[in-house]
Design a protein around this motif. Structure first.
Motif, PDB file in Angstrom:
ATOM      1  N   LYS A  45       0.818  -1.213   0.000  1.00 43.42           N
ATOM      2  CA  LYS A  45       0.000   0.000   0.000  1.00 43.42           C
ATOM      3  C   LYS A  45       0.853   1.265   0.000  1.00 43.42           C
ATOM      4  O   LYS A  45       0.482   2.289  -0.598  1.00 43.42           O
ATOM      5  CB  LYS A  45      -0.938  -0.012   1.209  1.00 43.42           C
ATOM      6  CG  LYS A  45      -2.021  -1.080   1.119  1.00 43.42           C
ATOM      7  CD  LYS A  45      -2.998  -0.968   2.285  1.00 43.42           C
ATOM      8  CE  LYS A  45      -4.109  -2.005   2.147  1.00 43.42           C
ATOM      9  NZ  LYS A  45      -5.091  -1.919   3.264  1.00 43.42           N
ATOM     10  N   THR A  46       1.996   1.214   0.674  1.00 42.40           N
ATOM     11  CA  THR A  46       2.870   2.401   0.704  1.00 42.40           C
ATOM     12  C   THR A  46       3.399   2.720  -0.692  1.00 42.40           C
ATOM     13  O   THR A  46       3.363   3.875  -1.139  1.00 42.40           O
ATOM     14  CB  THR A  46       4.043   2.157   1.665  1.00 42.40           C
ATOM     15  OG1 THR A  46       3.533   1.837   2.967  1.00 42.40           O
ATOM     16  CG2 THR A  46       4.930   3.389   1.754  1.00 42.40           C
ATOM     17  N   GLN A  91       2.077   1.725  -3.500  1.00 38.70           N
ATOM     18  CA  GLN A  91       0.954   2.079  -4.356  1.00 38.70           C
ATOM     19  C   GLN A  91       0.712   3.584  -4.347  1.00 38.70           C
ATOM     20  O   GLN A  91       0.480   4.208  -5.388  1.00 38.70           O
ATOM     21  CB  GLN A  91      -0.314   1.347  -3.894  1.00 38.70           C
ATOM     22  CG  GLN A  91      -0.368  -0.118  -4.281  1.00 38.70           C
ATOM     23  CD  GLN A  91      -1.673  -0.765  -3.852  1.00 38.70           C
ATOM     24  OE1 GLN A  91      -2.634  -0.076  -3.493  1.00 38.70           O
ATOM     25  NE2 GLN A  91      -1.713  -2.082  -3.860  1.00 38.70           N
ATOM     26  N   LYS A  92       0.785   4.156  -3.167  1.00 34.55           N
ATOM     27  CA  LYS A  92       0.581   5.605  -3.039  1.00 34.55           C
ATOM     28  C   LYS A  92       1.650   6.374  -3.805  1.00 34.55           C
ATOM     29  O   LYS A  92       1.343   7.333  -4.526  1.00 34.55           O
ATOM     30  CB  LYS A  92       0.598   5.982  -1.553  1.00 34.55           C
ATOM     31  CG  LYS A  92       0.426   7.456  -1.289  1.00 34.55           C
ATOM     32  CD  LYS A  92       0.473   7.752   0.212  1.00 34.55           C
ATOM     33  CE  LYS A  92       0.366   9.247   0.472  1.00 34.55           C
ATOM     34  NZ  LYS A  92       0.445   9.539   1.947  1.00 34.55           N
ATOM     35  N   HIS A  93       2.917   5.959  -3.689  1.00 34.60           N
ATOM     36  CA  HIS A  93       4.001   6.666  -4.372  1.00 34.60           C
ATOM     37  C   HIS A  93       3.939   6.459  -5.890  1.00 34.60           C
ATOM     38  O   HIS A  93       4.167   7.402  -6.662  1.00 34.60           O
ATOM     39  CB  HIS A  93       5.350   6.177  -3.841  1.00 34.60           C
ATOM     40  CG  HIS A  93       5.554   6.437  -2.376  1.00 34.60           C
ATOM     41  ND1 HIS A  93       5.113   7.588  -1.766  1.00 34.60           N
ATOM     42  CD2 HIS A  93       6.145   5.681  -1.398  1.00 34.60           C
ATOM     43  CE1 HIS A  93       5.429   7.551  -0.475  1.00 34.60           C
ATOM     44  NE2 HIS A  93       6.044   6.401  -0.232  1.00 34.60           N
ATOM     45  N   ASP A 128       1.244   5.848  -7.683  1.00 32.80           N
ATOM     46  CA  ASP A 128       0.110   6.617  -8.204  1.00 32.80           C
ATOM     47  C   ASP A 128       0.471   8.100  -8.339  1.00 32.80           C
ATOM     48  O   ASP A 128       0.058   8.768  -9.296  1.00 32.80           O
ATOM     49  CB  ASP A 128      -1.094   6.466  -7.276  1.00 32.80           C
ATOM     50  CG  ASP A 128      -1.711   5.071  -7.355  1.00 32.80           C
ATOM     51  OD1 ASP A 128      -1.411   4.356  -8.331  1.00 32.80           O
ATOM     52  OD2 ASP A 128      -2.474   4.711  -6.442  1.00 32.80           O
ATOM     53  N   ALA A 129       1.247   8.607  -7.381  1.00 34.10           N
ATOM     54  CA  ALA A 129       1.674  10.006  -7.461  1.00 34.10           C
ATOM     55  C   ALA A 129       2.572  10.238  -8.674  1.00 34.10           C
ATOM     56  O   ALA A 129       2.460  11.259  -9.364  1.00 34.10           O
ATOM     57  CB  ALA A 129       2.400  10.407  -6.176  1.00 34.10           C
ATOM     58  N   ASP A 148       0.424  10.267 -11.818  1.00 35.86           N
ATOM     59  CA  ASP A 148      -0.263  11.555 -11.951  1.00 35.86           C
ATOM     60  C   ASP A 148       0.709  12.645 -12.399  1.00 35.86           C
ATOM     61  O   ASP A 148       0.346  13.517 -13.210  1.00 35.86           O
ATOM     62  CB  ASP A 148      -0.908  11.948 -10.623  1.00 35.86           C
ATOM     63  CG  ASP A 148      -2.039  11.010 -10.238  1.00 35.86           C
ATOM     64  OD1 ASP A 148      -2.564  10.323 -11.136  1.00 35.86           O
ATOM     65  OD2 ASP A 148      -2.381  10.950  -9.040  1.00 35.86           O
ATOM     66  N   LYS A 155      -0.068   1.210 -14.572  1.00 37.50           N
ATOM     67  CA  LYS A 155      -1.151   0.655 -13.763  1.00 37.50           C
ATOM     68  C   LYS A 155      -2.336   0.398 -14.671  1.00 37.50           C
ATOM     69  O   LYS A 155      -2.769   1.276 -15.422  1.00 37.50           O
ATOM     70  CB  LYS A 155      -1.541   1.637 -12.657  1.00 37.50           C
ATOM     71  CG  LYS A 155      -2.695   1.168 -11.785  1.00 37.50           C
ATOM     72  CD  LYS A 155      -3.081   2.231 -10.777  1.00 37.50           C
ATOM     73  CE  LYS A 155      -4.268   1.784  -9.923  1.00 37.50           C
ATOM     74  NZ  LYS A 155      -4.687   2.839  -8.967  1.00 37.50           N
ATOM     75  N   ASN A 168      -6.216  -1.957 -11.739  1.00 29.82           N
ATOM     76  CA  ASN A 168      -5.810  -2.041 -10.329  1.00 29.82           C
ATOM     77  C   ASN A 168      -4.606  -2.951 -10.097  1.00 29.82           C
ATOM     78  O   ASN A 168      -4.396  -3.436  -8.992  1.00 29.82           O
ATOM     79  CB  ASN A 168      -6.973  -2.523  -9.458  1.00 29.82           C
ATOM     80  CG  ASN A 168      -8.111  -1.522  -9.407  1.00 29.82           C
ATOM     81  OD1 ASN A 168      -7.884  -0.318  -9.468  1.00 29.82           O
ATOM     82  ND2 ASN A 168      -9.334  -2.002  -9.314  1.00 29.82           N
TER      83      ASN A 168
END
Length: 354
Positions: free
Chosen positions: A13-14, A16-18, A20-21, A24, A162, A165
């Motif tokens: 999860k950690t 995944q956040k990075h 996704d950033a 973006d 990605k 999911n």
């Protein structure tokens, strides 16, 4: 020979956040670069003496000079590689022979695939290590393992994307490909909706198991459409909507994997058994615009079949011949070359003589 290995990554999860950033940020850099490129081009068109024409270096320098504070917390290579790809996209725009010819367009956050590129990744103990942004401490940055073993020890430019999911990495590597033995055989492949015909028989690219999956896909699409019609934009925020959308994406992935497996095996058999392969040079985009069996043509993967067969023929030194779409193969005798004319000419309704 340069090949590409696409692997599915195990991401916590950690990370995944990075990731996704970074996805973006890549989209932001592309859109900002495209906007800057268009403004520079318009200014150059109005006054060529005072305004220079846009290129990769000028657009990149403009974006770097106008960086916001939050951008310094993310990878600088993400911006530079995005502008480089944008410059290549404008270069391909002037070559109409490109398969997806057209002007570069803005990227949407609603696109089914999001990703970014980096040229500072490393392979450490069989895992992929991406370059860490300066704003993140080492204890929150992890190496990425994959579900299959990596075939290389070094990488140059890595694409992380990605889709549905899940996170994937496209890793290019060099490999020596040994040529296949000559068979002195020839064949021709006639692509049709749902099946391909060739000298030794026929292959079905839409088997029965795919029809079951397409029925499920249609059912899930109707469920999502009904939820959006009843609840509007709030429907996309509900948990039930998320569950149905996940099932829809899962079935789409199954369809893609089944068809890719069929095409890979079929094209491998072709280059193993034949030295010369003839396919028709079809204008697939124009054919799909007629809306007559366009869904069947899209599912039959005409373009992907040609793409896979093209690079495999290059790998194994086989000859791929593209027959002209206007060549009268239906009217021409295979033995003597006589071309039927007038009442003898074969049409979709047969001919007038017989």
């Amino acid at each position: 020979m340069i090949k590409t290995q696409v692997v599915k990554l195990k991401v916590n999860k950690t990370m995944q956040k990075h990731l996704d950033a970074l996805c973006d940020y890549r989209r932001y850099c592309w859109n900002k670069g495209l906007e800057t490129w268009q403004l520079m081009y318009e200014a150059h068109s109005l006054n060529k003496q005072d305004n220079l024409s846009p290129n990769e270096r000028r657009v990149r320098d403009e974006l770097v000079a106008n960086k916001a504070d939050w951008q310094y917390d993310l990878s600088a290579r993400c911006l530079q590689l995005a502008v480089k790809d944008l410059a290549n996209a404008w270069k391909n725009f002037f070559d109409k022979a490109q398969p997806d010819w057209g002007t570069p367009s803005f990227k949407s956050k609603k696109a089914p695939r999001q990703g970014f590129k980096t040229d500072r990744a490393k392979i450490v103990n069989g895992k992929l290590r991406l370059d860490k942004p300066r704003s993140i401490s080492k204890e929150f940055w992890f190496d990425l393992s994959s579900y299959e073993a990596l075939k290389m020890s070094e990488v140059k430019v890595v694409s992380i994307f990605k889709e549905k999911n899940a996170y994937y990495a496209a890793l290019p590597y060099e490999e020596e490909v040994s040529g296949k033995s000559k068979t002195h055989q020839k064949t021709a492949v006639d692509v049709n909706v749902g099946h391909f015909n060739y000298t030794d028989g026929q292959i079905n690219v839409l088997p029965a198991k795919l029809q079951k999956l397409y029925k499920r896909i249609k059912h899930y699409q109707r469920m999502l459409a009904r939820k959006r019609e009843v609840n509007g934009k709030l429907a996309t925020k509900s948990y039930n909507y998320y569950v149905v959308r996940t099932k829809l994406q899962r079935d789409y992935r199954k369809v893609a994997n089944i068809q890719n497996d069929l095409l890979q095996k079929f094209t491998t058999n072709l280059v193993d058994d034949y030295d010369q392969i003839v396919i028709e040079d079809l204008a697939v985009k124009e054919m799909m615009m007629t809306h007559v069996a366009s869904k069947g043509m899209q599912r039959s993967l005409f373009s992907k079949f040609r793409q896979i067969l093209t690079y495999k023929c290059d790998w194994y030194s086989k000859e791929l011949i593209l027959a002209d779409k206007t060549y009268p193969s239906t009217q021409r005798c295979a033995e003597c070359g006589y071309v039927k004319k007038g009442d003898e000419k074969i049409t979709l309704q047969g001919n007038k003589t017989y």
